[in-house]
Motif scaffolding. Structure first.
Motif, mmCIF file in Angstrom:
data_model
loop_
_atom_site.group_PDB
_atom_site.id
_atom_site.type_symbol
_atom_site.label_atom_id
_atom_site.label_comp_id
_atom_site.label_asym_id
_atom_site.label_seq_id
_atom_site.Cartn_x
_atom_site.Cartn_y
_atom_site.Cartn_z
ATOM 1 N N GLU A 1 65.233 54.888 29.908
ATOM 2 C CA GLU A 1 64.758 55.180 31.267
ATOM 3 C C GLU A 1 63.261 55.476 31.265
ATOM 4 N N GLN A 2 62.831 56.253 30.286
ATOM 5 C CA GLN A 2 61.437 56.687 30.231
ATOM 6 C C GLN A 2 60.487 55.578 29.786
ATOM 7 N N PHE A 3 60.910 54.804 28.783
ATOM 8 C CA PHE A 3 59.979 53.872 28.152
ATOM 9 C C PHE A 3 60.346 52.402 28.313
ATOM 10 N N GLY A 4 61.554 52.113 28.779
ATOM 11 C CA GLY A 4 61.994 50.720 28.886
ATOM 12 C C GLY A 4 61.099 49.875 29.777
ATOM 13 N N TRP A 5 60.730 50.426 30.933
ATOM 14 C CA TRP A 5 59.893 49.644 31.860
ATOM 15 C C TRP A 5 58.495 49.413 31.285
ATOM 16 N N ARG A 6 57.999 50.361 30.511
ATOM 17 C CA ARG A 6 56.683 50.187 29.881
ATOM 18 C C ARG A 6 56.738 49.086 28.819
ATOM 19 N N VAL A 7 57.842 49.053 28.045
ATOM 20 C CA VAL A 7 58.011 47.995 27.041
ATOM 21 C C VAL A 7 58.082 46.641 27.741
ATOM 22 N N THR A 8 58.849 46.569 28.838
ATOM 23 C CA THR A 8 59.000 45.310 29.570
ATOM 24 C C THR A 8 57.663 44.826 30.119
ATOM 25 N N GLU A 9 56.851 45.742 30.622
ATOM 26 C CA GLU A 9 55.545 45.366 31.189
ATOM 27 C C GLU A 9 54.563 44.903 30.120
ATOM 28 N N ASN A 10 54.549 45.593 28.976
ATOM 29 C CA ASN A 10 53.520 45.353 27.964
ATOM 30 C C ASN A 10 53.947 44.406 26.844
ATOM 31 N N CYS A 11 55.256 44.332 26.586
ATOM 32 C CA CYS A 11 55.780 43.420 25.556
ATOM 33 C C CYS A 11 57.006 42.706 26.117
ATOM 34 N N PRO A 12 56.816 41.856 27.131
ATOM 35 C CA PRO A 12 57.955 41.270 27.840
ATOM 36 C C PRO A 12 58.892 40.452 26.956
ATOM 37 N N LYS A 13 58.389 39.922 25.852
ATOM 38 C CA LYS A 13 59.235 39.091 24.992
ATOM 39 C C LYS A 13 60.023 39.913 23.967
ATOM 40 N N PRO B 1 55.623 44.894 18.960
ATOM 41 C CA PRO B 1 56.909 44.752 18.260
ATOM 42 C C PRO B 1 57.718 43.565 18.787
ATOM 43 N N GLU B 2 58.439 42.909 17.878
ATOM 44 C CA GLU B 2 59.374 41.855 18.308
ATOM 45 C C GLU B 2 60.673 42.455 18.818
ATOM 46 N N VAL B 3 61.013 43.644 18.298
ATOM 47 C CA VAL B 3 62.263 44.323 18.683
ATOM 48 C C VAL B 3 61.955 45.788 18.965
ATOM 49 N N VAL B 4 62.537 46.314 20.047
ATOM 50 C CA VAL B 4 62.409 47.741 20.363
ATOM 51 C C VAL B 4 63.813 48.323 20.491
ATOM 52 N N LEU B 5 64.057 49.408 19.775
ATOM 53 C CA LEU B 5 65.360 50.070 19.828
ATOM 54 C C LEU B 5 65.198 51.436 20.493
ATOM 55 N N PHE B 6 65.925 51.645 21.594
ATOM 56 C CA PHE B 6 65.888 52.919 22.302
ATOM 57 C C PHE B 6 67.030 53.802 21.823
ATOM 58 N N ASP B 7 66.702 55.022 21.468
ATOM 59 C CA ASP B 7 67.697 55.989 20.997
ATOM 60 C C ASP B 7 68.199 56.793 22.205
ATOM 61 N N ARG B 8 69.309 56.344 22.781
ATOM 62 C CA ARG B 8 69.958 56.941 23.960
ATOM 63 C C ARG B 8 69.322 56.485 25.274
ATOM 64 N N PHE B 9 70.143 56.474 26.317
ATOM 65 C CA PHE B 9 69.722 55.874 27.580
ATOM 66 C C PHE B 9 68.558 56.617 28.224
ATOM 67 N N MET B 10 68.438 57.931 27.988
ATOM 68 C CA MET B 10 67.345 58.697 28.601
ATOM 69 C C MET B 10 65.980 58.185 28.118
ATOM 70 N N ILE B 11 65.938 57.724 26.870
ATOM 71 C CA ILE B 11 64.692 57.191 26.323
ATOM 72 C C ILE B 11 64.397 55.821 26.928
#
Length: 414
Positions: A93-105, A81-91
């Motif tokens: 926390e869970q998935f943000g670092w994975r998105v950063t590692e796998n889709c850094p841009k 994905p070019e854009v990732v939208l997290f629905d609430r901060f708890m999500i």
């Protein structure tokens, strides 16, 4: 023809627009991005629910994902994905670092829904029978997590101007990381009131709200104990109908037909319920964000009586579509006056239309949101370079959520 851009939304729950304002807001966001050439995948670790929306009917791909499982890494890398939208901060926390590692841009957007730390701090103050102070937020544990999540993202969607000010003034968040996005609706003309049920065709007071949301349960308790006895004393034939998804046993126990207090449970069509009621009662004692039930009342031409907290950041100092009153005795008097006085009631209806048209116009905000997202897609590097605190929190030394997740996954394998 312009290429479709990929948006991944990671939901805390599957959207239920007929159960909560949060579900309605999520569908608004989906609509805005689809209108602007985004292909959307909606993923969530939540279980399916009976009342979740059929995402495929809206052209959105649905994907079930797991918490603390590296299968998400493969999924997000393949999706790209070019854009990732997290629905609430708890999500996030869970998935943000994975998105950063796998889709850094990928551009990372957080939809806060409302400030959880504000709601939590107000609830504590209410239960401790003391006044809430803004400084309470600085010692609120959930604030540390929530603010960290906001800093890690490229931009956060903030639903309330009051909360925008808190983030800038109390937490010193850079304004470039925040985007004000209230509920979004179409313009409403006064003539449309003529298509709605008239004053004499409507009956009863109504409250409506999802009971998984603590402020709603508290509001119904407050109605039953502090306000309804006073209304019944001065207006014996008064009837209140309480609607809401997921009522617990303690909610159902408040059902008292002899006293005109009816617990109705889930509304099949919330719009129809509100449209046929004469007055909405919402004596909200604590909470945050904007109150979808009160905007819906305006759209249905139904005046309301609420509190300062209920009306917070909702009306730009325009006259309310009814009354704002914190004192229970006065609240009851204003509710009866609004119910019985047709002239007062009709003026309140018109006030609601003025608020809708000034504060919630979709066209006023959706264009700016897409312009912002597109500018981030063009030059995210410069934006991120200036977000030093966000970069600091992305540093491995501060990634406790990542290491905790990896530990849980390893433990689960054993």
């Amino acid at each position: 023809m312009e290429r479709l851009k990929k948006l991944l939304i990671i939901g805390f729950v599957w959207p239920e627009p007929n159960s909560s304002a949060a579900g309605g807001r999520m569908m608004q966001l989906i609509s805005i991005f689809q209108e602007n050439n985004f292909k959307i995948t909606f993923a969530s670790p939540a279980l399916d629910s009976e009342f979740m929306v059929d995402l495929s009917a809206f052209g959105v791909e649905k994907k079930a994902i797991e918490l603390n499982n590296s299968s998400f890494d493969d999924f997000v890398k393949e999706l790209g994905p070019e854009v990732v939208l997290f629905d609430r901060f708890m999500i996030e926390e869970q998935f943000g670092w994975r998105v950063t590692e796998n889709c850094p841009k990928a551009i990372r957007i957080l939809d806060t829904e409302d400030l959880h730390c504000l709601r939590t701090a107000r609830q504590k103050a209410f239960k401790e029978n003391r006044n809430f102070e803004l400084l309470d937020l600085l010692s609120e544990e959930v604030a540390k997590r929530e603010i960290a999540s906001i800093l890690r993202c490229d931009v956060s969607l903030i639903i309330s101007e009051f909360e925008m000010n808190i983030l800038k003034d109390v937490f010193k968040i850079n304004e470039e990381l925040l985007f004000y996005l209230p509920f979004l609706v179409d313009e409403m003309k006064e003539e449309e009131l003529l298509k709605l049920p008239a004053f004499e065709e409507r009956k009863n007071f109504v409250f409506i709200g999802n009971f998984l949301h603590e402020p709603n349960w508290n509001t119904v308790q407050h109605l039953k104990e502090a306000i309804w006895p006073s209304i019944k004393k001065d207006f014996p034939e008064a009837v209140l109908e309480v609607y809401g998804a997921y009522p617990s046993q303690k909610v159902l126990q408040l059902h008292q037909p002899k006293n005109g207090f009816f617990i109705k449970g889930r509304a099949e069509d919330a719009n129809e319920v509100v449209k046929n009621a004469r007055v909405v009662l919402a004596p909200i004692c604590f909470g945050a964000g904007l109150k979808g039930k009160l905007l819906e009342a305006m759209q249905c031409g139904t005046p309301s009586v609420t509190t300062t907290i209920g009306s917070e950041a909702m009306h730009n100092n325009l006259s309310w579509n009814g009354f704002i009153e914190d004192n229970p005795e006065e609240f009851s008097k204003k509710a009866i006056a609004l119910y019985q006085d047709e002239k007062l009631w009709k003026q309140a209806q018109k006030n609601g239309i003025a608020i809708i048209n000034e504060c919630y116009q979709k066209s006023n905000y959706s264009v700016q949101l897409i312009l912002l997202v597109n500018s981030l897609l063009i030059d995210s590097e410069s934006h991120r370079l200036h977000n030093f605190m966000g970069n600091l929190l992305q540093h491995h030394a501060f990634k406790s959520t990542m290491y905790m997740s990896k530990w849980i996954e390893a433990k689960n394998k054993n």
